[in-house]
Scaffold this active site. Sequence first.
Site, PDB file in Angstrom:
ATOM      1  N   ASP A 191     -37.669 -18.206 -30.955  1.00 47.31           N
ATOM      2  CA  ASP A 191     -36.564 -18.878 -30.300  1.00 47.31           C
ATOM      3  C   ASP A 191     -36.457 -20.287 -30.869  1.00 47.31           C
ATOM      4  OD1 ASP A 191     -34.495 -19.114 -28.178  1.00 47.31           O
ATOM      5  OD2 ASP A 191     -35.856 -20.647 -27.408  1.00 47.31           O
TER       6      ASP A 191
ATOM      7  N   HIS B 148     -36.105 -25.162 -20.363  1.00 45.11           N
ATOM      8  CA  HIS B 148     -36.205 -24.235 -21.488  1.00 45.11           C
ATOM      9  C   HIS B 148     -37.004 -24.867 -22.622  1.00 45.11           C
ATOM     10  CE1 HIS B 148     -33.180 -21.097 -20.270  1.00 45.11           C
ATOM     11  NE2 HIS B 148     -32.977 -22.034 -19.374  1.00 45.11           N
TER      12      HIS B 148
ATOM     13  N   ASP C 250     -40.049 -19.638 -24.182  1.00 41.72           N
ATOM     14  CA  ASP C 250     -38.999 -18.620 -24.242  1.00 41.72           C
ATOM     15  C   ASP C 250     -39.400 -17.464 -25.143  1.00 41.72           C
ATOM     16  OD1 ASP C 250     -37.577 -20.239 -22.582  1.00 41.72           O
ATOM     17  OD2 ASP C 250     -35.831 -20.453 -23.885  1.00 41.72           O
TER      18      ASP C 250
END
Length: 246
Positions: free
Chosen positions: A7, A163, A168
């Site tokens: 990610d 995040h 993630d």
Amino acid sequence: MREILFDTETTGVFPDHEDPKLCDRIVEIGCVEVVNLERTGREFHAYFNPDRDVPEEVVRVHGLRLEFLRNHKRFGEVVAELLEFIADAPLVAHNASFDQGFLNAELRRCGRDLLGNERFVDTLAIARKRFPGASCSLDALAKRFQLDRYGFDLAARKGAGGHGALVDSRILAEVYLHLKGGREQRLAFDAGEAATENAAVLRAVEFVRRQPRPAPLAALVTAEEQAAHAAFIEKLGENAIWRKVG
């Protein structure tokens, strides 16, 4: 099979622009290695100095300000280490075209070969096919598969800066495992083997009556043992259960 779940966090959504100064850049990347869908513990993680501002609306998503990022290396200074880690493994991402576009834009700036479409697996497309009409965001899938049972703090992701690329990627590794069938599956990598097993399940069960022995087996109890047992039963009295069922 070795795969890399990854990610990225960026400064925005446009990796390419006529004005190089306005191109959005990767500010963080997280990679998690899996073999046969299980995490091996090997990971790659890095923050990058984007050499440009980070808009406040983006900071609210990942919490990474330029004041922090300018103390880290630029992408080109880490690219060799990143490419060594991913090697030739398939690259699995959620909404993979987004991460692919940013990764290739950074590779292009470094004069490196771009990564072709065949290298990427999109878990968003897999999830939409499996759960048509339902929300298939990473957070929605994490909630659907109850990843809080595995120690992930799903509530924290709702707040500002909740995040991060590495966390993630770890969540995505668990989601990918569940999308592929979960830990309870028996992995049959050979299509022929899977077809054979399915046919075996569907085949009707046949019961075969066992033929009686031509002659009964000889008793293994000796005469002395039988006499000792009879003497023991006599001591139990008239109401002994053995006398009723023996």
